[in-house]
Write an enzyme that holds these catalytic residues in place. Structure first.
Site, PDB file in Angstrom:
ATOM      1  N   TRP A  36      14.457   4.094 -12.493  1.00 28.51           N
ATOM      2  CA  TRP A  36      13.278   4.379 -11.646  1.00 28.51           C
ATOM      3  C   TRP A  36      13.081   5.873 -11.438  1.00 28.51           C
ATOM      4  O   TRP A  36      14.061   6.616 -11.306  1.00 28.51           O
ATOM      5  CB  TRP A  36      13.524   3.724 -10.294  1.00 28.51           C
ATOM      6  CG  TRP A  36      12.670   4.197  -9.151  1.00 28.51           C
ATOM      7  CD1 TRP A  36      12.959   5.193  -8.270  1.00 28.51           C
ATOM      8  CD2 TRP A  36      11.404   3.654  -8.758  1.00 28.51           C
ATOM      9  NE1 TRP A  36      11.946   5.310  -7.343  1.00 28.51           N
ATOM     10  CE2 TRP A  36      10.979   4.373  -7.623  1.00 28.51           C
ATOM     11  CE3 TRP A  36      10.570   2.632  -9.249  1.00 28.51           C
ATOM     12  CZ2 TRP A  36       9.771   4.110  -6.969  1.00 28.51           C
ATOM     13  CZ3 TRP A  36       9.375   2.367  -8.589  1.00 28.51           C
ATOM     14  CH2 TRP A  36       8.983   3.096  -7.465  1.00 28.51           C
ATOM     15  N   ASP A  39       9.181  10.850  -6.873  1.00 27.74           N
ATOM     16  CA  ASP A  39       8.702  12.244  -6.847  1.00 27.74           C
ATOM     17  C   ASP A  39       9.363  13.172  -7.871  1.00 27.74           C
ATOM     18  O   ASP A  39      10.571  13.083  -8.095  1.00 27.74           O
ATOM     19  CB  ASP A  39       9.018  12.907  -5.496  1.00 27.74           C
ATOM     20  CG  ASP A  39       8.694  12.062  -4.311  1.00 27.74           C
ATOM     21  OD1 ASP A  39       8.116  10.982  -4.470  1.00 27.74           O
ATOM     22  OD2 ASP A  39       9.043  12.484  -3.198  1.00 27.74           O
ATOM     23  N   SER A  99      13.842  14.294  -1.811  1.00 27.95           N
ATOM     24  CA  SER A  99      13.079  15.333  -2.536  1.00 27.95           C
ATOM     25  C   SER A  99      13.346  16.751  -2.049  1.00 27.95           C
ATOM     26  O   SER A  99      13.752  16.963  -0.901  1.00 27.95           O
ATOM     27  CB  SER A  99      11.593  15.031  -2.419  1.00 27.95           C
ATOM     28  OG  SER A  99      11.301  13.946  -3.253  1.00 27.95           O
ATOM     29  N   ASP A 158      12.018  16.947   2.565  1.00 27.00           N
ATOM     30  CA  ASP A 158      11.340  17.506   1.394  1.00 27.00           C
ATOM     31  C   ASP A 158      11.154  19.026   1.503  1.00 27.00           C
ATOM     32  O   ASP A 158      10.024  19.531   1.491  1.00 27.00           O
ATOM     33  CB  ASP A 158       9.982  16.805   1.152  1.00 27.00           C
ATOM     34  CG  ASP A 158      10.100  15.279   1.170  1.00 27.00           C
ATOM     35  OD1 ASP A 158      11.204  14.786   0.887  1.00 27.00           O
ATOM     36  OD2 ASP A 158       9.102  14.599   1.470  1.00 27.00           O
ATOM     37  N   GLU A 212       4.620  14.161   3.945  1.00 18.69           N
ATOM     38  CA  GLU A 212       5.711  14.264   2.984  1.00 18.69           C
ATOM     39  C   GLU A 212       5.428  15.414   2.013  1.00 18.69           C
ATOM     40  O   GLU A 212       4.285  15.808   1.787  1.00 18.69           O
ATOM     41  CB  GLU A 212       5.837  12.960   2.188  1.00 18.69           C
ATOM     42  CG  GLU A 212       6.123  11.739   3.057  1.00 18.69           C
ATOM     43  CD  GLU A 212       6.468  10.503   2.228  1.00 18.69           C
ATOM     44  OE1 GLU A 212       7.537   9.929   2.475  1.00 18.69           O
ATOM     45  OE2 GLU A 212       5.685  10.102   1.350  1.00 18.69           O
ATOM     46  N   TRP A 294       3.240   4.682  -4.066  1.00 14.24           N
ATOM     47  CA  TRP A 294       4.079   3.569  -3.613  1.00 14.24           C
ATOM     48  C   TRP A 294       3.350   2.241  -3.754  1.00 14.24           C
ATOM     49  O   TRP A 294       3.964   1.187  -3.620  1.00 14.24           O
ATOM     50  CB  TRP A 294       4.574   3.820  -2.188  1.00 14.24           C
ATOM     51  CG  TRP A 294       5.532   4.964  -2.158  1.00 14.24           C
ATOM     52  CD1 TRP A 294       5.268   6.246  -1.777  1.00 14.24           C
ATOM     53  CD2 TRP A 294       6.901   4.959  -2.590  1.00 14.24           C
ATOM     54  NE1 TRP A 294       6.383   7.032  -1.936  1.00 14.24           N
ATOM     55  CE2 TRP A 294       7.397   6.266  -2.429  1.00 14.24           C
ATOM     56  CE3 TRP A 294       7.747   3.972  -3.092  1.00 14.24           C
ATOM     57  CZ2 TRP A 294       8.702   6.624  -2.748  1.00 14.24           C
ATOM     58  CZ3 TRP A 294       9.057   4.319  -3.415  1.00 14.24           C
ATOM     59  CH2 TRP A 294       9.523   5.632  -3.240  1.00 14.24           C
TER      60      TRP A 294
HETATM   61  C1  FRU Z   1       7.772  10.703  -1.168  1.00 15.26           C
HETATM   62  C2  FRU Z   1       9.134  10.412  -0.572  1.00 15.26           C
HETATM   63  C3  FRU Z   1       9.732  11.665   0.024  1.00 15.26           C
HETATM   64  C4  FRU Z   1      11.207  11.371  -0.017  1.00 15.26           C
HETATM   65  C5  FRU Z   1      11.334  10.612  -1.300  1.00 15.26           C
HETATM   66  C6  FRU Z   1      12.402   9.561  -1.299  1.00 15.26           C
HETATM   67  O1  FRU Z   1       7.376   9.797  -2.155  1.00 15.26           O
HETATM   68  O2  FRU Z   1       9.032   9.388   0.394  1.00 15.26           O
HETATM   69  O3  FRU Z   1       9.247  11.985   1.298  1.00 15.26           O
HETATM   70  O4  FRU Z   1      11.995  12.528  -0.006  1.00 15.26           O
HETATM   71  O5  FRU Z   1      10.080  10.013  -1.550  1.00 15.26           O
HETATM   72  O6  FRU Z   1      12.613   9.089  -2.583  1.00 15.26           O
END
Ligand code: FRU
Length: 471
Positions: A36, A39, A99, A158, A212, A294
């Site tokens: 999988w 980000d 991330s 992030d 995010e 998502w």
């Molecule tokens: C965004 C997110 C980020 C997080 C990551 C987890 O798609 O939700 O905020 O760090 O994916 O995989």
């Protein structure tokens, strides 16, 4: 330790074999060899190569135990998979290495990421590499152990780190205790010790509850803040609970305040999330993004892989908007198939390997272009123009497996050139010199590779290029 679990290796080898055989694998988009991705992370030019890390579950084609996957490229088009860079092997990141971003400093690569612990408490962490391949987690992690009082400790993630003058800045996405998004900024002189400076900007109830993946980048005298808000409701054109957009404005380096205009959507297609600007490229701003969200279906999971990145785009700030162009390096891979003058309807030769570029110059009349068409004409991905409302529509309702609906964008003026990049299971439509780009994953059945032009419009020019793996 910093390694993926050796017990998983057999599993990984067989997943990888199955993934490689999948007809939806791209030719010129970064994707995991198996498993999988969500980000992109730590996108950077370092030691003569582009490095792209990514949120990665190596063990299954679904979100799970999140590592940092790693790939590198000489030209942003063809990507070579490298060993996993970060694995969740510490108490502070046991729930996933989330991330983050990269900075090059004194010849070393510093990667900042969010440690998500087993209770989903989020802290900002550092790992350092001297060769762009092996990463050592910093012994005093986390470098930021808790957010300011107003922010939820489970919604603090992030980090995007950049340098201005002699100082380093880190912006971090957050949800505050009033359930609004905000971006916080920290400063440092040495990348190890960080102090809180300010909230650079915060949202109201129209802009979602959690922001995010913030990215702050600079061009000329402007600063651009890119965000991926969750739960956005109050902005027209944002039609998914996960979407990405930007503000153009000014960043005050002394106070950490960001003043800006309105929030603009980044990509009016279906599948574009968590974008990130590459660090350490001196002469251009290059963006990549997860070519998914998502909510995007992932039928490739049955073949043990899911998720990929957009073709990186060069970004230019024009007024308070961004313009996008595919990275120039793609040109050397594109080989002409046909170039014809005035065309009004008809069938083009199918693209070998269903990857390449279609360019049309349109006139201001309704038109329809069908891509990934099946021989019986029932399956297709459709791009159409409605002249009365000056809108381009991307219709996935007949696009094959996991078909979806239609997304539209209203243009300021009639489309002149459309550049459409196809890569077996993706479409990216650059409209009017990159004022808009519509991106989507599609999953056509095998053999659906026809291209048809319908409608009354006359195209002054139509040209088609195939993608050559070895230019
Ligand atoms: C965004 C997110 C980020 C997080 C990551 C987890 O798609 O939700 O905020 O760090 O994916 O995989």
């Amino acid at each position: 330790m910093n390694r993926i679990n050796p017990d998983g290796q057999n599993n990984i080898a067989s997943m990888r074999k199955a993934a490689q055989a999948c007809a939806h694998r791209h030719l010129f988009h970064m994707m995991p060899p198996q498993g999988w991705t969500n980000d992109p992370n730590g996108f950077v030019y370092y030691s003569g190569s582009y490095h792209l890390f990514y949120q990665h579950n190596p063990y299954a084609a679904q979100f799970g135990i999140i590592h940092w996957g790693h790939a590198k490229s000489a030209d942003l088009v063809r990507w070579e998979p490298l060993p996993v860079a970060l694995a969740p092997d510490q108490p502070y990141d046991a729930g996933g290495c989330f991330s983050g971003s990269s900075v090059v400093h004194n010849g070393k690569l510093y990667v900042f990421y969010t440690g998500n612990d087993k209770d989903s408490i989020q802290t900002q962490c550092l790992a350092i590499s001297e060769d762009g391949l092996h990463f050592q987690k910093y012994e005093n992690n986390p470098v930021i152990a808790a957010p300011p009082e107003a922010v939820k400790p489970t919604q603090f993630r992030d980090p995007c780190v950049f340098r201005r003058g002699e100082r380093f800045y880190m912006v971090v996405g957050a949800e505050n205790k009033g359930c609004r998004g905000q971006v916080i900024v920290y400063i440092s002189d040495d990348l190890l010790n960080w102090s809180y400076l300010n909230t650079i900007t915060a949202g109201d109830d129209t802009l979602g509850y959690m922001w995010e993946c913030p990215n702050l980048f600079f061009q000329d005298d402007r600063a651009v803040l890119i965000l991926s808000p969750q739960g956005i409701t109050g902005y027209p054109q944002f039609n998914s609970s996960h979407d990405s957009g930007y503000f153009v404005g000014h960043f005050d380096e002394a106070t950490g305040a960001f003043t800006h205009g309105g929030f603009h959507k980044l990509d009016p297609g279906f599948d574009f999330y968590a974008p990130q600007i590459a660090a350490n490229i001196p002469d251009r701003s290059v963006i990549t993004a997860w070519m998914s969200t998502w909510e995007t279906p992932a039928p490739t999971s049955a073949h043990h892989w899911a998720g990929s990145m957009i073709l990186p785009r060069e970004v230019r700030v024009k007024g308070d908007r961004l313009l996008f162009a595919p990275v120039r390096e793609i040109e050397k891979y594109l080989k002409p198939v046909i170039a014809v003058g005035a065309v009004s309807g008809g069938e083009l030769p199918p693209l070998e390997a269903a990857a390449g570029r279609l360019r049309v110059s349109a006139e201001n009349k309704d038109f329809t272009i069908r891509l990934f068409c099946s021989a019986d004409g029932r399956e297709y991905t459709e791009i159409s123009y409605s002249a009365d409302i000056c809108a381009i529509n991307l219709d996935l309702s007949h696009s094959g497996e996991a078909a979806r609906g239609t997304r539209s964008v209203t243009l300021e003026y009639a489309p002149d050139i459309l550049d459409i990049y196809l890569d077996r299971s993706s479409v990216e439509v650059f409209i009017n010199g990159g004022e808009y780009v519509m991106t989507a994953r599609v999953f056509p059945h095998q053999g659906s590779s026809g291209i048809r032009i319908l409608g009354e419009a006359v195209f002054q020019n139509v040209s088609l290029w195939g993608f050559a793996v070895h230019p």
